[in-house]
Design a protein around this motif. Structure first.
Motif, PDB file in Angstrom:
ATOM      1  N   VAL A  63      60.493  60.102  29.417  1.00 41.88           N
ATOM      2  CA  VAL A  63      60.842  58.762  29.894  1.00 41.88           C
ATOM      3  C   VAL A  63      61.161  57.811  28.752  1.00 41.88           C
ATOM      4  O   VAL A  63      61.347  56.616  28.954  1.00 41.88           O
ATOM      5  N   GLY A  64      61.199  58.358  27.515  1.00 37.51           N
ATOM      6  CA  GLY A  64      61.618  57.553  26.379  1.00 37.51           C
ATOM      7  C   GLY A  64      60.595  56.556  25.898  1.00 37.51           C
ATOM      8  O   GLY A  64      60.948  55.522  25.336  1.00 37.51           O
ATOM      9  N   LEU A  65      59.302  56.844  26.087  1.00 36.71           N
ATOM     10  CA  LEU A  65      58.260  55.890  25.719  1.00 36.71           C
ATOM     11  C   LEU A  65      57.327  56.398  24.629  1.00 36.71           C
ATOM     12  O   LEU A  65      56.352  55.740  24.295  1.00 36.71           O
ATOM     13  N   ALA A  66      57.613  57.567  24.070  1.00 34.89           N
ATOM     14  CA  ALA A  66      56.682  58.149  23.105  1.00 34.89           C
ATOM     15  C   ALA A  66      56.484  57.246  21.898  1.00 34.89           C
ATOM     16  O   ALA A  66      55.366  56.988  21.469  1.00 34.89           O
ATOM     17  N   ASN A  67      57.566  56.744  21.339  1.00 36.72           N
ATOM     18  CA  ASN A  67      57.451  55.925  20.137  1.00 36.72           C
ATOM     19  C   ASN A  67      56.760  54.593  20.411  1.00 36.72           C
ATOM     20  O   ASN A  67      55.990  54.097  19.601  1.00 36.72           O
ATOM     21  N   SER A  68      57.027  54.018  21.581  1.00 38.82           N
ATOM     22  CA  SER A  68      56.441  52.715  21.886  1.00 38.82           C
ATOM     23  C   SER A  68      54.950  52.809  22.150  1.00 38.82           C
ATOM     24  O   SER A  68      54.257  51.813  22.134  1.00 38.82           O
ATOM     25  N   SER A  69      54.448  54.026  22.391  1.00 33.86           N
ATOM     26  CA  SER A  69      53.027  54.184  22.674  1.00 33.86           C
ATOM     27  C   SER A  69      52.212  54.315  21.409  1.00 33.86           C
ATOM     28  O   SER A  69      51.000  54.345  21.450  1.00 33.86           O
ATOM     29  N   GLU A  70      52.880  54.441  20.278  1.00 31.07           N
ATOM     30  CA  GLU A  70      52.154  54.629  19.022  1.00 31.07           C
ATOM     31  C   GLU A  70      51.793  53.285  18.395  1.00 31.07           C
ATOM     32  O   GLU A  70      52.470  52.298  18.618  1.00 31.07           O
TER      33      GLU A  70
ATOM     34  N   ILE B  44      76.067  56.234  29.367  1.00 31.51           N
ATOM     35  CA  ILE B  44      75.000  57.232  29.481  1.00 31.51           C
ATOM     36  C   ILE B  44      74.294  56.990  30.814  1.00 31.51           C
ATOM     37  O   ILE B  44      73.231  56.358  30.874  1.00 31.51           O
ATOM     38  N   PRO B  45      74.870  57.471  31.910  1.00 32.09           N
ATOM     39  CA  PRO B  45      74.267  57.221  33.228  1.00 32.09           C
ATOM     40  C   PRO B  45      72.914  57.911  33.375  1.00 32.09           C
ATOM     41  O   PRO B  45      72.767  59.089  33.044  1.00 32.09           O
ATOM     42  N   ASN B  46      71.933  57.168  33.838  1.00 34.24           N
ATOM     43  CA  ASN B  46      70.597  57.724  34.015  1.00 34.24           C
ATOM     44  C   ASN B  46      70.563  58.653  35.230  1.00 34.24           C
ATOM     45  O   ASN B  46      71.044  58.304  36.311  1.00 34.24           O
ATOM     46  N   GLY B  47      69.973  59.815  35.030  1.00 34.63           N
ATOM     47  CA  GLY B  47      69.878  60.805  36.092  1.00 34.63           C
ATOM     48  C   GLY B  47      69.931  62.205  35.510  1.00 34.63           C
ATOM     49  O   GLY B  47      69.865  62.392  34.289  1.00 34.63           O
TER      50      GLY B  47
ATOM     51  N   TRP C  95      72.286  67.727  31.819  1.00 33.66           N
ATOM     52  CA  TRP C  95      72.260  66.293  31.514  1.00 33.66           C
ATOM     53  C   TRP C  95      70.949  65.722  32.041  1.00 33.66           C
ATOM     54  O   TRP C  95      70.574  65.960  33.188  1.00 33.66           O
ATOM     55  N   CYS C  96      70.243  64.994  31.184  1.00 32.85           N
ATOM     56  CA  CYS C  96      69.015  64.325  31.615  1.00 32.85           C
ATOM     57  C   CYS C  96      68.879  63.028  30.828  1.00 32.85           C
ATOM     58  O   CYS C  96      68.427  63.027  29.679  1.00 32.85           O
ATOM     59  N   ALA C  97      69.302  61.935  31.441  1.00 30.67           N
ATOM     60  CA  ALA C  97      69.256  60.621  30.789  1.00 30.67           C
ATOM     61  C   ALA C  97      68.226  59.750  31.495  1.00 30.67           C
ATOM     62  O   ALA C  97      68.267  59.597  32.716  1.00 30.67           O
ATOM     63  N   VAL C  98      67.302  59.191  30.715  1.00 34.54           N
ATOM     64  CA  VAL C  98      66.212  58.388  31.276  1.00 34.54           C
ATOM     65  C   VAL C  98      66.077  57.087  30.500  1.00 34.54           C
ATOM     66  O   VAL C  98      65.984  57.086  29.271  1.00 34.54           O
ATOM     67  N   ASN C  99      66.105  55.969  31.217  1.00 32.18           N
ATOM     68  CA  ASN C  99      65.888  54.637  30.639  1.00 32.18           C
ATOM     69  C   ASN C  99      66.921  54.248  29.587  1.00 32.18           C
ATOM     70  O   ASN C  99      66.602  53.551  28.621  1.00 32.18           O
ATOM     71  N   PHE C 100      68.165  54.702  29.765  1.00 28.35           N
ATOM     72  CA  PHE C 100      69.248  54.214  28.911  1.00 28.35           C
ATOM     73  C   PHE C 100      69.872  52.991  29.575  1.00 28.35           C
ATOM     74  O   PHE C 100      69.912  52.878  30.805  1.00 28.35           O
TER      75      PHE C 100
END
Length: 440
Positions: free
Chosen positions: A433-440, A349-352, A339-344
């Motif tokens: 960290v869930g930021l790939a799309n926002s960086s485009e 969906i507990p982050n960690g 399990w690897c949840a980041v920035n949910f």
């Protein structure tokens, strides 16, 4: 039905004395039976080995002496003496014949799993009193740890045998045979359970009749690499712990482990943790020491990547180190491995990061704050609560990158890679960290 070596030994009937030349294959029907398990080439190789060792024994080619046998196979102490007694079928004549060698290797290396484990179980009775007791296991574990520690004497942080032996014994189950017994005994079924919890011990005990210079399973200890500015006394992963964990890993993953993150040096930070492991896409070993003093963790076969659900494969496992050493592999009950949840932002969906179980009832879980977590009984790995409480508070967190054999050389040859490869590494971190799309 439970069995003990003592009971079986008492039931054995005395064998009649053999007549004629003990070197003759016809002298023992077991020789004829076990010889069929070998190819002719293998038998020829065994014969050549016997002739060579018999020559060193100065026996006119008739037998191998105890000292030559133990020196060749790297056996010593009570374990070496017990092995020689078993191989020579307890004749006490100090003479190991070619028949003995074939019969033993045929049983110990080519027999069924039951045959092999029965042999190992008898081998553990180093006191030769018909009982596999705590004192027997202490003697055997001492020999093991002497062997393991001698491989890398130059490494710092060596733990005393007494403490290490205790954590392995704590995984064992002992019972009383009868009121007249001086010590508790390990039943055969309990021995098998002990081996399943300690695969490193099982590998070691199952490879003793391989050549001592052949890279025997159960002898490898990963080389623990860490920056020179990190005080090794603060590192949890001592070599004996790495040997224990490595017992559940393939040979190629026992070459080198590299420290990627240590909370005492990098801070209790989830983001720092993710940043430090982002460029290491191989398996990792997560080790936690909580404020209760318990030490445990998990082996993650897949990279730690952002997911909204469980992922991973059946190579991962959970483990305990202190106060009891155990390995818990996947049972197949479900596929809730990593399990690897980041920035949910959803409570579902507990982050960690974590292993096994189900959401909010993990086998092991560290929250994104890295200052709390949980461990519950888990059907995914058949594991108990890894601490003495379900809600844990980490004191130290370590993460080691497993460097497969040959990977270090490949990295050296490729250097830092092309601009495109470095861009992929940066993008991998953004994905985590869930930021790939926002960086485009």
């Amino acid at each position: 039905m439970t069995r003990t070596y003592a009971v079986e030994q008492r039931r054995e009937k005395p064998k009649p004395e053999k007549m004629g030349n003990s070197q003759s294959p016809a002298a023992d029907p077991r020789f004829v039976s076990t010889a069929r398990a070998f190819t002719q080439t293998e038998l020829d190789d065994l014969k050549s080995l016997f002739v060579s060792l018999a020559a060193q024994s100065q026996s006119d080619g008739q037998y191998i002496s105890p000292s030559v046998f133990q020196a060749y196979f790297g056996l010593r102490g009570p374990l070496g003496n017990r092995m020689f007694d078993l191989v020579t079928q307890n004749r006490k004549d100090q003479k190991l014949t070619f028949e003995d060698l074939v019969i033993t290797k045929g049983t110990y290396e080519k027999g069924s799993n039951d045959d092999i484990e029965e042999f190992i179980y008898r081998l553990l009775d180093v006191n030769s009193d018909g009982i596999v007791g705590r004192s027997d296991l202490e003697a055997v574990l001492t020999v093991m740890l002497d062997d393991i520690s001698s491989q890398r004497n130059s490494e710092p942080g060596y733990s005393p045998h007494e403490g290490i032996i205790k954590i392995f014994l704590n995984a064992a189950t002992f019972s009383k045979i009868d009121e007249g017994c001086a010590e508790t005994c390990m039943y055969f079924e309990d021995f098998r359970s002990w081996c399943s919890l300690l695969p490193s011990v099982r590998k070691y005990l199952g490879s003793l009749l391989m050549s001592s210079d052949s890279g025997r399973p159960g002898y490898q200890v990963p080389h623990l690499m860490h920056p020179e500015n990190i005080d090794s006394s603060m590192i949890i992963a001592k070599k004996e712990y790495a040997w224990h964990i490595g017992g559940a890993l393939p040979q190629q993953e026992l070459e080198e482990w590299k420290l990627l993150y240590h909370s005492a040096f990098h801070g209790l930070s989830f983001n720092t943790f993710l940043g430090n492991i982002s460029n290491d896409e191989g398996p990792t070993v997560l080790i936690i020491k909580d404020k209760e003093g318990y030490v445990y963790g998990g082996y993650a076969s897949q990279p730690w990547e952002r997911h909204g659900d469980f992922y991973g494969d059946m190579k991962s496992f959970l483990f305990q180190i202190f106060p009891k050493a155990s390995i818990f592999k996947p049972t197949g009950a479900n596929s809730n491995i990593q399990w690897c949840a980041v920035n949910f932002s959803s409570d579902s969906i507990p982050n960690g990061i974590g292993f096994g179980g189900r959401v909010n009832h993990f086998g092991l879980f560290l929250s994104a704050s890295f200052d709390e977590g949980q461990t519950f009984t888990c059907t995914t790995f058949g594991s108990p609560c890894l601490s003495n409480i379900n809600r844990i508070h980490p004191e130290v967190i370590e993460c080691w990158g497993v460097v497969p054999k040959g990977a270090q050389q490949e990295r050296h040859e490729t250097g830092k890679g092309t601009i495109l490869e470095r861009f992929k590494e940066d993008r991998h971190m953004l994905n985590m960290v869930g930021l790939a799309n926002s960086s485009e």
